[in-house]
Design a protein around this motif. Structure first.
Motif, mmCIF file in Angstrom:
data_model
loop_
_atom_site.group_PDB
_atom_site.id
_atom_site.type_symbol
_atom_site.label_atom_id
_atom_site.label_comp_id
_atom_site.label_asym_id
_atom_site.label_seq_id
_atom_site.Cartn_x
_atom_site.Cartn_y
_atom_site.Cartn_z
ATOM 1 N N PRO A 1 -29.791 -49.884 96.915
ATOM 2 C CA PRO A 1 -31.175 -50.199 96.477
ATOM 3 C C PRO A 1 -31.219 -50.790 95.071
ATOM 4 C CG PRO A 1 -31.091 -48.016 97.449
ATOM 5 C CD PRO A 1 -29.681 -48.479 97.352
ATOM 6 N N PHE A 2 -30.323 -50.307 94.201
ATOM 7 C CA PHE A 2 -30.354 -50.787 92.820
ATOM 8 C C PHE A 2 -29.947 -52.248 92.726
ATOM 9 C CE2 PHE A 2 -29.101 -51.266 88.425
ATOM 10 C CZ PHE A 2 -30.060 -50.514 87.764
ATOM 11 N N LYS B 1 -27.919 -44.771 99.107
ATOM 12 C CA LYS B 1 -29.222 -44.383 98.556
ATOM 13 C C LYS B 1 -29.419 -44.814 97.112
ATOM 14 C CE LYS B 1 -29.587 -40.436 101.614
ATOM 15 N NZ LYS B 1 -30.876 -40.389 102.276
ATOM 16 N N ILE B 2 -28.341 -45.025 96.379
ATOM 17 C CA ILE B 2 -28.487 -45.363 94.962
ATOM 18 C C ILE B 2 -28.017 -46.789 94.671
ATOM 19 C CG2 ILE B 2 -27.987 -44.654 92.605
ATOM 20 C CD1 ILE B 2 -29.482 -42.526 94.225
ATOM 21 N N ARG C 1 -46.093 -53.133 89.877
ATOM 22 C CA ARG C 1 -45.497 -52.385 88.760
ATOM 23 C C ARG C 1 -46.540 -52.152 87.676
ATOM 24 N NH1 ARG C 1 -40.898 -55.619 87.272
ATOM 25 N NH2 ARG C 1 -40.499 -55.598 89.480
ATOM 26 N N SER D 1 -26.565 -47.527 85.103
ATOM 27 C CA SER D 1 -25.936 -46.494 84.289
ATOM 28 C C SER D 1 -24.997 -45.663 85.152
ATOM 29 C CB SER D 1 -27.014 -45.597 83.689
ATOM 30 O OG SER D 1 -26.501 -44.327 83.426
ATOM 31 N N ALA E 1 -51.799 -46.760 85.723
ATOM 32 C CA ALA E 1 -52.173 -45.449 86.234
ATOM 33 C C ALA E 1 -51.588 -44.348 85.362
ATOM 34 C CB ALA E 1 -51.676 -45.289 87.673
ATOM 35 N N ALA E 2 -50.415 -44.643 84.761
ATOM 36 C CA ALA E 2 -49.757 -43.606 83.956
ATOM 37 C C ALA E 2 -50.461 -43.383 82.632
ATOM 38 C CB ALA E 2 -48.314 -43.995 83.707
ATOM 39 N N SER F 1 -49.014 -49.390 88.536
ATOM 40 C CA SER F 1 -48.532 -48.012 88.385
ATOM 41 C C SER F 1 -48.401 -47.671 86.905
ATOM 42 C CB SER F 1 -47.201 -47.825 89.105
ATOM 43 O OG SER F 1 -46.220 -48.636 88.536
ATOM 44 N N GLN F 2 -48.117 -48.699 86.087
ATOM 45 C CA GLN F 2 -48.036 -48.465 84.647
ATOM 46 C C GLN F 2 -49.406 -48.081 84.076
ATOM 47 O OE1 GLN F 2 -45.216 -51.319 83.262
ATOM 48 N NE2 GLN F 2 -44.211 -49.386 82.962
ATOM 49 N N LEU G 1 -26.150 -42.434 86.758
ATOM 50 C CA LEU G 1 -26.933 -42.391 88.000
ATOM 51 C C LEU G 1 -26.088 -41.834 89.143
ATOM 52 C CD1 LEU G 1 -29.088 -45.623 88.411
ATOM 53 C CD2 LEU G 1 -29.796 -43.310 87.868
#
Lengths: 370, 266
Positions: B178-179, B174-175, B258, B154, B264-265, B261-262, B157
């Protein structure tokens, strides 16, 4: 008068032959909640992007504290933005996202972590620091975006329709939270939305926009009660708008009848439009009626009935009533003189205010004499 | 219906893998031809690992593949970034088309044109010419692997990063990088495989004294098949199986993390 914190003077924005903003001027003071309200494509986000420094304006000047900032790039402006799609960095955790700006500023790690923890606490996400962005719900992501912006301690926070992706219930809760947050932080919020209810509920001041122009600005109550033109009256809340003409000061004619009103300063016989809000209309029996209408339909809306009716001139009316009525029945309508709001055709906000001043002064002296 | 589709699938896999398995089976056969199976032996593998010329060629092939795909990934990434940044639609489309033409034009044409190019410029044919031509035909692949990832990103970002004080350089480091890293990795691996199995282009620009596996196998096959080649194919097949398996495990690990962590949310 104190110097406004942010000021736009005669800002115009063009892309090719397409004009997005037409000579927009506005001033924002410190510590208030402002809203830019308008239908999509009216240029409200463009104003936000101009203030944020993401787009260069075609003409006009932008001032922060009296200094012209047109040529200052986004990364050196002391404003922060909450984007419509939140724009959280997917490769970082919640805490890393919030810490991003501070890391760029090279803040020492321990101080930075304190600030991040404080910001997360403020948006009630203290335990979420280590989560991945993809593991958060929409409302949580939105609050991370806010935390990421306010951790920078900006003097102005720009919010680009941040609630539009949330469901109705969450949106309401977030309205309270945002308003509360703004008051606790004491910083200026500039909030962009197309939702008039949202704007009315949250703002100190609203700028109503259409087609690249600011049509009216003022407090929610002022804009709701005294819309300056047909567009504003129609866009903010629901309204009955009827053509009519002025008879004399404080006398207006529509529907082939003359009514008392509270507006003046308009030449007689000038064609005007009158606005009556549906909740200001009261159902009554035919003897006490100012207007007689036939009920076409009614919908139960929970706390009120939404009633559609037609008068003998063929104008349709929208009425909000706590009392039910019967479809097909002829009933009377009544209202107070100050429920009528008169709009001159093509009157601009400045002219409207000037006119208001002339006759309110006269009225004031009249009262003093009495 | 379901049964039919399963039978069909099995048939397809048989057709795809039978020749390879046939080839590998004969690498364990005594004797020197593929006409009859004569009993089990490791002899061809022993020959292969005792053949210094063959081992040198394998090393050269791997070196060319790694080096060229590294350089191509670097250039291709910058190219994709620049194509993505181009705001003028016409310029961007022209750049992209020029990139795609290289993808679809036949290898033979590319190889021949490189040969003419290098001889005109008097570039000696050998390691350098092979490396340069491999880099050249790998760049479009890398660009095509990275561009979709960039389009997915996007634009807000970058606005957000700038909003938080990041300079253009910090936004890139930094953006953006990595993306698009998954795209860069995919581009690198695609470039690596293209380089490893390229024959047509390499054939034109190898010259004397330098050879890659595909060219070597081709020239040996012309003199009659040698079962040492079968042994080599067996080794290569196991090697690629390991590569695929490793990639799969890596992906699985990512997906599991992934998912955790999902959970955990919730």
């Amino acid at each position: 008068m104190t110097q406004p914190m942010i000021e736009l003077r005669h800002v115009t924005q063009r892309y090719g032959t397409h004009t997005i903003l037409k000579d927009v001027s506005l001033a924002l003071e410190s510590g208030k909640f402002y809203t830019l309200l308008g239908p999509s494509g009216c240029g409200k986000t463009t104003i936000l992007r101009a203030i944020g420094g993401f787009d260069q304006v075609t003409a006009g000047d932008i001032f922060f504290d009296g200094k012209r900032v047109n040529d200052l790039p986004a990364n050196r402006r002391n404003v922060n933005t909450v984007f419509q799609d939140y724009a959280l960095f997917p490769n970082m955790t919640v805490a890393q996202n919030v810490a991003f700006g501070l890391t760029i500023k090279k803040m020492p790690a321990d101080k930075r972590d304190d600030e991040v923890a404080k910001a997360l606490k403020l948006v009630r996400l203290s335990d979420y620091g280590n989560r991945a962005i993809s593991a958060l719900s929409g409302g949580q992501q939105q609050r991370v975006a806010i935390a990421r912006a306010i951790v920078m301690q900006p003097r102005v926070l720009l919010l680009d329709e941040p609630l539009s992706a949330l469901d109705a219930k969450l949106r309401r809760a977030m309205q309270y939270e945002l308003r509360d947050l703004q008051q606790r932080l004491g910083i200026t919020f500039l909030f962009v939305t197309h939702d008039q209810e949202e704007a009315l509920a949250m703002s100190d001041d609203i700028f109503v926009m259409n087609a690249g122009e600011i049509l009216q600005s003022g407090s929610p109550v002022a804009i709701y009660n005294e819309p300056v033109n047909h567009f504003v009256a129609d866009f903010i809340g629901e309204s009955n708008i009827l053509p009519g003409h002025m008879v004399a000061d404080y006398q207006v004619s529509f529907d082939n009848r003359t009514f008392e009103c509270v507006d003046a300063g308009i030449p007689s016989n000038e064609p005007i439009e009158i606005v009556i809000r549906p909740e200001d209309l009261t159902l009554t029996d035919l003897d006490h009626a100012k207007l007689k209408v036939t009920i076409d339909n009614q919908l139960f809306r929970g706390d009120y009935y939404e009633i559609g009716a037609t008068d003998d001139q063929g104008h349709s009316w929208l009425i909000h009533s706590v009392r039910a009525t019967v479809e097909g029945q002829q009933v009377g309508l009544t209202f107070q003189p100050d429920d009528l709001h008169v709009m001159r055709l093509h009157e601009r906000e400045a002219d409207f205010e000037a006119r208001l001043e002339t006759y309110e002064e006269v009225e004031g002296t009249a009262h003093d004499e009495a | 219906m379901k049964k039919l589709s399963r039978v069909y699938l099995v048939l397809v896999f048989i057709v795809l893998y039978l020749p390879i398995l046939y080839l590998i089976a004969y690498s364990f056969s005594q004797g020197t031809t593929m006409t009859n199976y004569h009993g089990f032996t490791w002899q061809h593998y022993r020959d292969l690992f005792a053949d210094p010329r063959m081992l040198a060629i394998v090393a050269d092939t791997l070196l060319v593949a790694l080096l060229s795909s590294l350089i191509a990934t670097l250039i291709g990434t910058l190219g994709a970034l620049s194509i993505h940044r181009t705001s003028k639609r016409v310029t961007r489309d022209v750049l992209l088309s020029l990139n795609n033409i290289l993808m679809v034009s036949p290898d033979v044409i590319i190889g021949a044109s490189f040969l003419i190019f290098f001889t005109t410029l008097k570039v000696p044919l050998g390691f350098t010419s092979v490396l340069l031509s491999h880099i050249a035909f790998e760049i479009p692949i890398v660009v095509l692997m990275i561009l979709p990832r960039l389009r997915e990103m996007s634009p807000s970002l970058l606005c957000a990063a700038a909003d938080l004080g990041a300079t253009t350089r910090q936004q890139l480091n930094k953006i953006i990088i990595p993306f698009i890293t998954p795209g860069i990795m995919a581009g690198f691996f695609m470039a690596l495989t293209y380089s490893l199995d390229d024959f047509a282009v390499t054939f034109f620009v190898t010259g004397n004294g330098f050879s890659t596996l595909s060219v070597e196998i081709y020239s040996r096959a012309r003199q009659g098949i040698n079962l040492e080649i079968n042994a080599l194919s067996g080794v290569m097949f196991i090697f690629s199986l390991l590569l695929v398996g490793g990639y799969y495990l890596l992906q699985q690990g990512n997906a599991k993390r992934r998912q955790r962590s999902q959970e955990a949310a919730q």
